[in-house]
Structure formats: structure tokens, C-alpha cells
Design an enzyme around this catalytic site. Structure first.
Site, short mmCIF file in Angstrom:
data_model
loop_
_atom_site.label_atom_id
_atom_site.label_comp_id
_atom_site.label_asym_id
_atom_site.label_seq_id
_atom_site.Cartn_x
_atom_site.Cartn_y
_atom_site.Cartn_z
N GLU A 319 0.81 -1.24 0.00
CA GLU A 319 0.00 0.00 0.00
C GLU A 319 0.84 1.28 0.00
O GLU A 319 0.63 2.18 0.82
CB GLU A 319 -0.97 -0.01 1.19
CG GLU A 319 -1.89 -1.23 1.15
CD GLU A 319 -2.73 -1.43 2.40
OE1 GLU A 319 -2.65 -0.61 3.32
OE2 GLU A 319 -3.47 -2.42 2.45
N GLU A 437 -6.55 -10.38 -1.09
CA GLU A 437 -7.33 -10.08 0.13
C GLU A 437 -8.81 -9.95 -0.20
O GLU A 437 -9.50 -9.06 0.30
CB GLU A 437 -6.83 -8.78 0.77
CG GLU A 437 -5.36 -8.78 1.12
CD GLU A 437 -4.93 -7.55 1.91
OE1 GLU A 437 -5.79 -6.80 2.39
OE2 GLU A 437 -3.70 -7.35 2.03
O1 9MR Z 1 -7.34 -7.91 8.80
C1 9MR Z 1 -6.49 -6.96 9.41
C2 9MR Z 1 -7.18 -6.36 10.63
O2 9MR Z 1 -7.43 -7.35 11.61
C3 9MR Z 1 -6.34 -5.25 11.18
O3 9MR Z 1 -7.02 -4.60 12.23
C4 9MR Z 1 -6.02 -4.25 10.08
C5 9MR Z 1 -5.18 -3.11 10.59
O4 9MR Z 1 -4.67 -2.34 9.60
O5 9MR Z 1 -5.34 -4.92 9.03
C6 9MR Z 1 -6.17 -5.87 8.42
O6 9MR Z 1 -5.56 -6.41 7.27
C7 9MR Z 1 -5.22 -5.46 6.24
C8 9MR Z 1 -4.07 -6.04 5.47
O7 9MR Z 1 -3.02 -6.38 6.32
C9 9MR Z 1 -3.59 -5.06 4.40
N1 9MR Z 1 -4.66 -4.65 3.55
C10 9MR Z 1 -5.88 -4.20 4.21
C11 9MR Z 1 -6.35 -5.24 5.21
C12 9MR Z 1 -7.68 -4.84 5.80
O8 9MR Z 1 -7.55 -3.65 6.54
#
Ligand code: 9MR
Length: 582
Positions: A319, A437
Site C-alpha cells: 500500500e 485479500e
Molecule cells: O485484517 C487486518 C485487521 O485485523 C487489522 O485490524 C487491520 C489493521 O490495519 O489490518 C487488516 O488487514 C489489512 C491487510 O493487512 C492489508 N490490507 C488491508 C487489510 C484490511 O484492513
């Protein structure tokens, strides 16, 4: 058990967690309880309370054994659940040991509390944290979890603050038990093939978060039964895995990796360089460019070295592109601001040396559709990296999509042709595509129209991936609605996943299974006329893809194309000249 009878069984046992309802464990009589006063008939010792009060958010409480319960009355609750805690010290927790936790809890008004173990000797860690919705009716909370850490002086804590009011506990049990077992997974797919049976076409994966992995054997059985790869949802985020500079805590990820290996699941490293969930020592530090590069390299070396040879894919940079003054450019993160535009090049180049066998991925959201300004910018970034010889193997398209609460689909439902076109241009520059994802969140309330949109989204995107010769992986971001990231991030949305909150397959699961059901598990289309045998002497070996593009897997092309190729006598020679890819 069919879907109806298992739903009935679950609703009959609604006061138990699905795991507790379905799992068997050693009789509690055989286990030694770690709690010496969980009944509160006379006194509440050795339980204790604590309040962290500030001027802005005062916290104050009184503990009492009332009517055989342990009750905390908060005159003020502070700002966070952990500002008022009721705790028990001196739990001797063993590593790789399952613990059965049970208690009943009620409150004078509905509220959310947390239960945790941990906070014993250093490192200061929440070993296991569970969020619990509490109502005025006593609720029995009952689960087992796998404790990973060795700690002779751990605590059990109820974090009950944030609001004034009364919370009462009773019948608290914490005891070591045997590992829970669940019945073997039976795939719900109509043709009897779990999603993972089609890995010759596209490898299906899911994200797995630590709390559900440690506490829900049924979840784990479904993941192992349906998928061929997993991504850790959080355990490799930098704040968790390098909480203190130079101190790596691999405990949670190691447990997940060991389980994945036992179950023949591939593992995606996620993420190495990201601006979110970064540790305080890094975000608040004042580091020079050289120091930041050294920190980035040390993190890459630490993780890729620890898991060298075990992970086929790593999300190296996550990102990194965002909009600024109307332009899509480098996101102004601490990585970019302190190192400069070349931080991505440096990260990939270093990652290649840290584990030369691993495929290196740039991962981002909203980059699926050609013609979308961010997608076009990321394509330019990756093409430029390729042209300059920076080692990058794949692009991870996250694919988080949605339907709005009012049913609007204008911005949340992608154009599949634009995704297909985007995959095609990556193919031309020799870059693999992974859907990394995927989920489709639904604006509340849920209804049939929105469910249909979700089903169509999952099915269409999988078909686009199958039809693209360079799309090899399709990961959903979490198995089910029971531990979804969505409601915590988008309060008006939920229901984003392919299993529901009771771990039952949703129509979206069947939509994916239905797409695969058109194929044999070797990738050939069911009912397709086999292509003619290659003429003698044409043993292949040449790449007819005309450049660096990844050659198509001929047998998974759509029926029309396959028929056309067969007619032209090309299918067999394409198949023979296909490059072998993982
Ligand atoms: O699924 C993850 C969630 O439990 C966390 O709180 C969050 C914090 O940023 O990150 C989520 O996973 C992310 C992933 O690592 C990167 N892309 C976006 C995902 C959803 O936010």
C-alpha cells in the site's frame, strides 16, 4: 450432519461457542483448575481490581462478592476497556497447552468487555484476548485456546472499563485440557470437491488471524479442508513481530507456520514494509535515511531469514501509493518521508538477497481495474521497476469490494473486463497476478439483492483469474463473518466473507465452488473435446508467447477459446510449449 440439523444443534447450544459446542476435550475432573476461588460464595480474594484514572477520563470502581458473584461497580469507567480491570495473578501457563476458560457474566447495561491472559513476566504481552458482548442476562462464555508462551506468573484479566455501571462474574474456570478435536471436515461443495482440489487451476487461500486460530478448531478444520494456502492476518505486522527494536517475537507466526506445514498449506509472508501497525519505537523515532534503510533491511533479514525457504511468496511492500494534490504518487509514510522515492527499489532488491527462492510481491488495494487512476499508476510503478531490473515477481491485487447500504453499486462493484485487461497488461510484462485479500462487504441491512451481488462478484472475479494465464492465486481475507475485520473498520458494513458467523458456508462459497465445478481438477473443462495430439516431431520447447509474457495454461481457457484453438490445431502445441510455473 446436514446444514439444517447442524444449524439446529448450534442454536440449541447458542450459549456455547461453536468450538465448545462441537469439540470434545478431556473431562474437567481430570484437569487441575488454575482458579482457586471462582465461585464467590464468601469472598472475592484472590481476585483484585485496578483503575487507571486520568483527569480527562476518570476511572473509579468498587469490588464486592454479591449474591455469590464477583461484582465490580464503576462510578466512572475511564476511556478504554483496560482502564478498569478485574484480575487474577499467578497463573502458571505452559506453552503449547490448551486451556479451557469458562465464566458467566452479566451487566446492568449492555456493554463490551475483554478477557485476556498474559501480562506476566516480560515481554509485556496480551497472550490471548477475547472480546465479549455482555447483556443484562447472565451469559456463559466457554472456549478453549492454545497457549503458546511459557509464563509462571501470568494474569487473567477482565477489562471492563470505558463506561460506568456494574459487571458481575461467576463460576470462573481456567484449567488445562487436551487439544480439542472436531469431526473431519466434509466439504459442503455440491460436487464433493473442496476449493483446494482445483489448485492446478488457481490456488485458493485465506487470511488467518491469531485469536481464531488459537481458539476455534472448527475454523481450522475448514481452512485446512478447503484451502491450499494461508496469509497471517496480523501476526507478522511489524508492531507484533518486532515490538522492540531488534527484538523479534515469532511466537504466534511460528505456531501458524507449523500448523500450515502439518496441513500442507502454503504460506504467504505479509507484510514486510508497511506504514500501518508499525511499532511506536519506529514511528516516533527520529532516524536518518541511512538508519531507516538499516532498520528496513534488518526487518527484512529478520523475517525472511527466520522463514527462509519456507514461504513461496512475500508481500514486500504494501500500500505505498496514494493520492496527493490530485496526483497518484508515493504515500507520505515514515518509510517514504525518511528514505525517499527509492525505498521500494531498496526493499525489493534487499528481499531478493534475503531469500532468493521467494517470489516478491507488491500488494495494494483499488488497483484491480485498468483505467482506474491508482491501478494505472501502480502498473507504471511496477513496469518501471521491471525495466530497471528491480526484482519483482508479482502484483497482489487485494480486491476489497462492496455494495453500499442503499444498494448503490457504482463505486463498489468492479468492472470485470477492466480487471481482465489489467491482468493482461501485467502478463505482457511478465508479472504474475495474485488476488490477495478478496472480500465483498455488504452495507447493512443484508438482503437478497445484496447477497446476489456478493455471489456474482466472487464467481466473476474467480473466473477472471482462471481465464488469465498469469493469475495463479486467489486469497479471501478471512474465512467467515465471525472474526471479520470489516465491522471494526466500516461500521455500516458486515457479511463480507464466504462463511457466516456460525461457520456455515454462504451462497458466496457455493458461487466459488460452482465456478470450479465447470472444470476437472486437472484444469480441463468438463465436457471439452480433447485437443488433437501434437504432430510427431513437434515436441515443443519454444515459447510462443512472443516476449517475456507468461504463457497461458491452455487447458483452463474458456470453452469458446479452447474450441477455437483446437480448430486451429494450436491447443496442443501451446500446451506443449507451456512454461512450468508454480
Ligand atoms: O485484517 C487486518 C485487521 O485485523 C487489522 O485490524 C487491520 C489493521 O490495519 O489490518 C487488516 O488487514 C489489512 C491487510 O493487512 C492489508 N490490507 C488491508 C487489510 C484490511 O484492513
Amino acid at each position: 450432519m446436514n446444514a439444517t440439523s447442524s444449524k439446529l444443534a448450534l442454536s440449541t447450544l447458542a450459549w456455547l461457542s461453536p468450538v465448545a459446542a462441537l469439540c470434545l476435550w478431556a473431562s474437567p475432573a481430570q484437569a487441575q483448575s488454575l482458579i482457586t476461588n471462582g465461585t464467590f460464595d464468601a469472598d472475592y480474594a484472590p481476585w483484585w481490581g485496578n483503575a487507571s484514572s486520568t483527569e480527562e477520563a476518570p476511572a473509579d470502581y468498587a469490588l464486592a462478592a454479591t449474591d455469590g458473584q464477583l461484582c465490580a461497580t464503576m462510578m466512572a469507567g475511564g476511556k478504554n476497556p483496560w482502564d478498569v480491570i478485574v484480575g487474577y495473578s499467578g497463573l502458571a501457563l505452559l506453552p503449547n497447552q490448551h486451556y479451557h476458560i469458562a465464566f458467566s457474566v452479566s451487566a446492568d447495561v449492555n456493554r463490551t468487555i475483554k478477557f485476556k491472559t498474559g501480562l506476566g513476566e516480560a515481554p509485556y504481552t496480551d497472550y490471548f484476548l477475547k472480546t465479549i458482548e455482555v447483556t443484562t442476562t447472565p451469559t456463559l462464555v466457554d472456549f478453549t485456546y492454545l497457549n503458546l508462551r511459557n509464563d509462571a506468573t501470568a494474569q487473567a484479566q477482565f477489562q471492563i472499563g470505558a463506561t460506568a455501571g456494574k459487571v458481575c462474574f461467576d463460576n470462573i474456570v481456567i484449567e488445562p485440557v487436551a487439544a480439542p478435536t472436531v469431526p473431519p471436515h466434509v466439504t459442503p461443495s455440491a460436487n464433493g470437491h473442496p476449493l483446494k482440489d482445483y489448485s492446478a487451476i488457481v490456488k485458493m487461500g485465506t487470511a488467518v488471524d491469531t485469536p481464531i486460530f488459537l481458539s476455534n478448531a472448527q475454523h481450522n478444520a475448514i481452512v485446512a479442508g478447503e484451502f491450499s494456502m494461508i496469509t497471517p492476518a496480523n501476526s507478522m505486522k511489524m508492531n507484533i513481530i518486532q515490538p522492540t527494536q531488534g527484538v523479534f517475537d515469532y511466537t504466534d507466526t511460528d505456531a501458524l507456520v507449523a500448523w500450515a506445514q502439518q496441513n500442507n498449506l502454503e504460506f504467504r509472508g505479509h507484510p514486510l514494509v508497511w506504514h500501518t501497525q508499525a511499532p511506536g519505537w519506529l514511528t516516533s523515532g527520529t532516524f536518518t535515511r541511512e538508519e531507516m534503510i538499516a532498520i528496513m533491511y534488518a526487518h527484512i533479514d529478520g523475517l525472511m531469514g527466520h522463514y527462509a525457504g519456507k514461504f513461496p511468496y512475500w508481500d514486500v511492500v504494501n500500500e505505498a501509493i496514494d493520492q496527493k494534490d490530485g496526483q497518484w504518487t508515493f504515500r507520505p509514510t515514515f518509510w517514504h518521508e525518511r528514505i525517499g522515492d527509492d525505498f521500494i527499489d531498496l526493499a525489493f532488491t534487499h528481499a531478493r538477497t534475503a531469500d532468493p527462492a521467494a517470489k516478491l510481491v507488491y500488494n495494494d488495494y483499488n488497483i484491480e481495474q485498468k483505467g482506474n487512476a491508482k491501478a494505472d499508476r501502480v502498473f507504471e510503478l511496477i513496469r518501471d521497476m521491471k525495466m530497471r531490473g528491480i526484482p519483482i515477481d508479482a502484483v497482489g491485487m487485494q480486491a476489497h469490494y462492496f455494495v453500499e447500504p442503499n444498494g448503490n453499486t457504482a463505486s463498489g462493484v468492479p468492472n470485470m473486463q477492466a480487471i481482465s485487461d489489467n491482468m493482461a497488461r501485467y502478463n505482457e510484462i511478465g508479472i504474475e497476478v495474485h488476488i490477495t485479500e478478496c472480500d465483498f462487504r455488504i452495507g447493512k441491512p443484508l438482503d437478497d439483492t445484496k447477497t446476489q451481488l456478493q455471489n456474482k462478484f466472487f464467481a466473476d472475479l474467480l473466473q477472471v483469474c482462471i481465464d488469465a494465464p498469469n493469475c495463479s492465486h486467489f486469497t479471501v481475507w478471512g474465512l467467515s463473518d465471525v472474526d471479520s475485520w470489516v465491522p471494526n473498520t466500516f461500521k455500516d458494513y458486515d457479511f463480507a466473507h464466504i462463511y457466516d458467523a456460525a461457520l456455515m458456508p454462504k451462497p458466496a462459497y457455493h458461487a466459488l465452488a460452482g465456478v470450479f465445478a465447470k472444470y476437472n481438477t486437472d484444469g480441463t473443462l468438463i465436457g471439452a473435446t480433447p485437443p488433437p495430439a501434437p504432430p510427431s516431431g513437434s515436441s515443443g520447447g519454444g515459447d510462443d508467447s512472443g516476449g517475456c509474457s507468461l504463457a497461458p495454461r491452455a487447458m483452463r481457457t474458456n470453452a469458446g477459446l479452447l474450441a477455437g484453438l483446437a480448430l486451429l490445431g494450436l491447443a496442443a502445441s501451446r500446451r506443449a510449449s507451456r512454461r512450468t510455473r508454480s
